[in-house]
Write an enzyme that holds these catalytic residues in place. Sequence first.
Site, mmCIF file in Angstrom:
data_model
loop_
_atom_site.group_PDB
_atom_site.id
_atom_site.type_symbol
_atom_site.label_atom_id
_atom_site.label_comp_id
_atom_site.label_asym_id
_atom_site.label_seq_id
_atom_site.Cartn_x
_atom_site.Cartn_y
_atom_site.Cartn_z
ATOM 1 N N HIS A 154 -0.722 -5.773 0.167
ATOM 2 C CA HIS A 154 -0.154 -5.759 -1.182
ATOM 3 C C HIS A 154 -1.181 -6.359 -2.144
ATOM 4 O O HIS A 154 -1.911 -7.281 -1.785
ATOM 5 C CB HIS A 154 1.149 -6.559 -1.219
ATOM 6 N N HIS A 156 1.863 -7.517 -10.559
ATOM 7 C CA HIS A 156 1.760 -6.589 -9.425
ATOM 8 C C HIS A 156 2.800 -5.494 -9.550
ATOM 9 O O HIS A 156 3.862 -5.683 -10.133
ATOM 10 C CB HIS A 156 1.879 -7.335 -8.080
ATOM 11 N N CYS A 210 0.678 -0.088 -5.554
ATOM 12 C CA CYS A 210 0.096 -1.330 -6.076
ATOM 13 C C CYS A 210 -1.429 -1.324 -6.038
ATOM 14 O O CYS A 210 -2.083 -1.916 -6.899
ATOM 15 C CB CYS A 210 0.640 -2.538 -5.318
#
Length: 193
Positions: free
Chosen positions: A22, A34, A123
Amino acid sequence: MYDLSLYKRGDLLEVPRTLFTHFGIYLGDNRVAHLIPDILPAITKDKCAIAKMVTNNRLLMGVIAKVASVRVDSVADFAYGSDILINHMDKVCRQPPLDGEEVARRAEKLLGSVTYSLLWYNCEHYVMYCRYGMAISYQTYQFCTTVRKIVFSRMSAYLTALCGVCFMLCLSCVTPLTVVLTVLVSFTIWMAS
């Protein structure tokens, strides 16, 4: 738990998860922007509920519904207990990073709801655009390359032909059309391998 003095505004942060990594952009003052799938903003306007940390159920439903948001969370909430890599992509990406202030400005400009795609806008695409000016995902590229190697392999061509023949014989549907389709699909996979 996290030493905030290690992070500078515009740093690209990575946290390894079970199946993927991530990504986020450090904005300063213990804030990370994010992109994360989240179904809740699509079904409620309750800002207090939306502001809470995204649960796995909210995340999974967001992936399925292709709904996400670029949001700001604390470093601890972003990392979710994982170790954080700082600017690791600088070693991978051939494009030099933009100035930290420009990276953070881009990240802040994109805050809010976005359409999500696991392969085409996730992301990693978001942070790569913010830091390097190009929305790409190395994870997606590696995944697609692996799938291509599996699908377009000679073994896959053999199995496709075998399944086609078994299908025709078991269902007693040996017709010119089914034979042509079985041969054509198998041949296409063979030629692509």
